[in-house]
Scaffold this active site. Structure first.
Site, PDB file in Angstrom:
ATOM      1  N   PRO A   1      -2.884  59.070 -24.458  1.00 28.72           N
ATOM      2  CA  PRO A   1      -3.276  59.096 -25.873  1.00 28.72           C
ATOM      3  C   PRO A   1      -2.751  57.926 -26.716  1.00 28.72           C
ATOM      4  O   PRO A   1      -3.106  57.822 -27.894  1.00 28.72           O
ATOM      5  CB  PRO A   1      -2.710  60.425 -26.376  1.00 28.72           C
TER       6      PRO A   1
ATOM      7  N   HIS B   1      -7.578  54.552 -42.828  1.00 28.94           N
ATOM      8  CA  HIS B   1      -6.357  53.775 -42.614  1.00 28.94           C
ATOM      9  C   HIS B   1      -6.712  52.311 -42.330  1.00 28.94           C
ATOM     10  O   HIS B   1      -7.489  52.039 -41.428  1.00 28.94           O
ATOM     11  CB  HIS B   1      -5.553  54.345 -41.436  1.00 28.94           C
TER      12      HIS B   1
ATOM     13  N   LYS C   1      -7.835  56.711 -27.910  1.00 31.08           N
ATOM     14  CA  LYS C   1      -9.168  56.342 -27.437  1.00 31.08           C
ATOM     15  C   LYS C   1      -9.996  57.496 -26.844  1.00 31.08           C
ATOM     16  O   LYS C   1     -11.218  57.358 -26.700  1.00 31.08           O
ATOM     17  CB  LYS C   1      -9.057  55.232 -26.372  1.00 31.08           C
TER      18      LYS C   1
ATOM     19  N   TYR D   1       3.962  53.989 -34.341  1.00 28.84           N
ATOM     20  CA  TYR D   1       4.199  54.102 -32.902  1.00 28.84           C
ATOM     21  C   TYR D   1       5.551  53.444 -32.650  1.00 28.84           C
ATOM     22  O   TYR D   1       5.705  52.252 -32.924  1.00 28.84           O
ATOM     23  CB  TYR D   1       3.126  53.365 -32.099  1.00 28.84           C
TER      24      TYR D   1
ATOM     25  N   TYR E   1      -7.924  48.554 -31.124  1.00 29.38           N
ATOM     26  CA  TYR E   1      -7.584  49.822 -31.785  1.00 29.38           C
ATOM     27  C   TYR E   1      -8.755  50.336 -32.632  1.00 29.38           C
ATOM     28  O   TYR E   1      -9.030  51.540 -32.651  1.00 29.38           O
ATOM     29  CB  TYR E   1      -6.331  49.644 -32.656  1.00 29.38           C
TER      30      TYR E   1
END
Ligand code: RFL
Ligand code: PHB
Length: 389
Positions: free
Chosen positions: A292, A72, A296, A200, A384
């Site tokens: 979550p 991704h 990580k 998200y 990220y």
């Protein structure tokens, strides 16, 4: 029985550590209290940082990951009814790989079997002894028979509810914790993912996350009260709630189906430090938990294991204790940065009723700022994809 390193726990931390040690010719035995099938039935992480993928490459367990995992180059944050993309490749120069924790766990278990490495599954009454001396040991019962493993070192890779942290003398460590006032209700369904990248979603009624495992296997989460149980959530209620929290365009293309797994996970930030107690070294969820939201947890575990394997290899191969001495501080420096990012993203994306209307305005202002500033979006992207080791 005797081994060089006794590893407690056959989750991602213990498995990766054993493979890294085996590659360097260091002998290790894993003691796990559950069965192989039970460990493989836990649905957990889905996103691997480039660094984690590199560790799996280095021990030769990543063929399936590269064949079946999805690279991704970005993900989206949605708010105020719109999706905003974080271009990971553009802002951080790196990608992440979507490949389930279950699958990489299976790959590592299979590799250990093939390489003739010992795992004791379904070990009862696991206990660790004398780790403050030069002769630590591990005892357990298997089928009612008592066993002892004598070793040079013990690796506490036994997760948040393990025995290693519990065995530490009172006052020998400090804990830092935040418990969030909600959980994540997650479902797995045999449906195509709603989007080719993760979404998200910030919504006034609560957070939602659209993730995936494969072209026909989706993983979705919604924020729910801690008092809820899965029985409160029919599939229909779940899909309606998810749809209501997504941008209209996304909600319209959501394909729903029966859930094949449904569970609620509480959200917590937690660190127990230091990570070293004589000849006992803690790694992964045994030492720290992140909510979550930043994806990580598993990636932090692989980072700890990388530092710990280097330290043990330094001891056995280079005859130096230096890296054993610095393990705790080195790993904790990276852990705290991931704790910060996970806490930040959790605060930014969830509904906190106690923060009221002002708190909500602050979230929306911050989200608006993130997508108007290269500096701010770069900060999210570089965290990220994973900070350097
Ligand atoms: P684990 O996986 O908990 O493994 C510990 C193992 O130790 C065993 N054990 C014992 N063995 C012997 N004796 C005892 N007394 C024992 N007590 C326990 C257990 O049976 C188990 O097999 O810890 P480890 O290896 O440190 O791995 C950590 C990861 O599992 C965890 O951080 C991640 O799953 C967190 N996580 C995520 N991480 C990511 O990087 N990306 C994600 O996208 C992500 N999503 C998630 C997540 C965790 C979730 N939940 C439910 C906790 C999503 C969820 C919903
Ligand atoms: C998942 O696919 O389970 C997943 C993905 C991203 C997260 C958390 C969980 O941040």
């Amino acid at each position: 029985m005797r081994t060089q390193v006794a590893i407690i726990g056959s989750g991602p931390s213990g498995l990766l550590l054993s493979l890294m040690l085996a590659k360097a010719g260091i002998d290790a035995i894993i003691v796990e209290r559950k069965s192989r099938d039970y460990v493989l039935s836990r649905i957990r992480a889905g996103v691997l940082e480039r660094g984690s993928v590199g560790f799996f490459d280095s021990v030769g367990v990543s063929d399936r990951l590269h064949a079946e995992g999805y690279v991704h180059e970005g993900f989206a944050l949605s708010f105020n009814g719109h999706k905003h993309r974080v271009d990971l490749q553009k802002y951080a120069g790196k990608t992440v790989t979507v490949y389930g924790q279950t699958e990489i766990t299976r790959d590592m278990m299979d590799a250990r079997l093939e390489r003739g490495l010992t795992t004791i599954y379904e070990a009862d009454d696991v206990a660790i002894h004398d780790f403050d001396t030069a002769n630590p040991s591990v005892t357990y019962k298997k089928d009612g028979v008592a066993h002892t493993i004598n070793c040079d070192f013990i690796a506490g890779c036994d997760g948040f509810h393990g025995v290693c942290r519990e065995s530490l003398p009172a006052g020998s460590y400090e804990t830092f914790e935040r418990i969030y006032p909600f959980g994540w209700l997650g479902i797995l369904s045999r449906t195509p993912p709603v989007d080719h990248e993760l979404i998200y979603a910030n919504h006034q009624d609560g957070f939602a996350l659209c993730s995936m495992r494969s072209a026909n296997l989706s993983r979705y989460y919604v924020q729910c009260p801690l008092t809820d149980t899965v029985n409160d959530w029919s599939d229909n209620r779940f899909w309606d709630t998810l749809r209501a929290r997504l941008p209209a365009e996304t909600a319209e293309s959501l394909i729903t189906g029966p859930s094949i797994e449904k569970s609620i996970a509480p959200l917590r930030s937690f660190v127990a430090e230091p990570l070293r107690f004589g000849r006992l070294f803690m790694a992964g969820d045994a030492a720290h938990i992140v909510p979550p939201t930043g994806a990580k947890g598993l990636n932090l575990a692989t980072g700890d294991v990388y530092y710990l394997s280097q330290a043990l290899i330094g001891y056995y191969v280079d005859k130096s204790e230096k890296a054993l001495d610095t393990y705790s501080n080195k790993a904790l420096a990276r852990i705290w940065k991931a704790e910060r990012f996970s806490w930040y993203l959790t605060n930014l994306m969830h509904t906190f009723p106690e923060n009221g209307a002002f708190g909500r305005k602050m979230q929306l202002a911050e989200l608006g700022y993130v997508f108007s500033s290269d500096a701010a979006v770069t900060s999210i992207a570089e965290n990220y994809v994973g900070l350097p080791y």
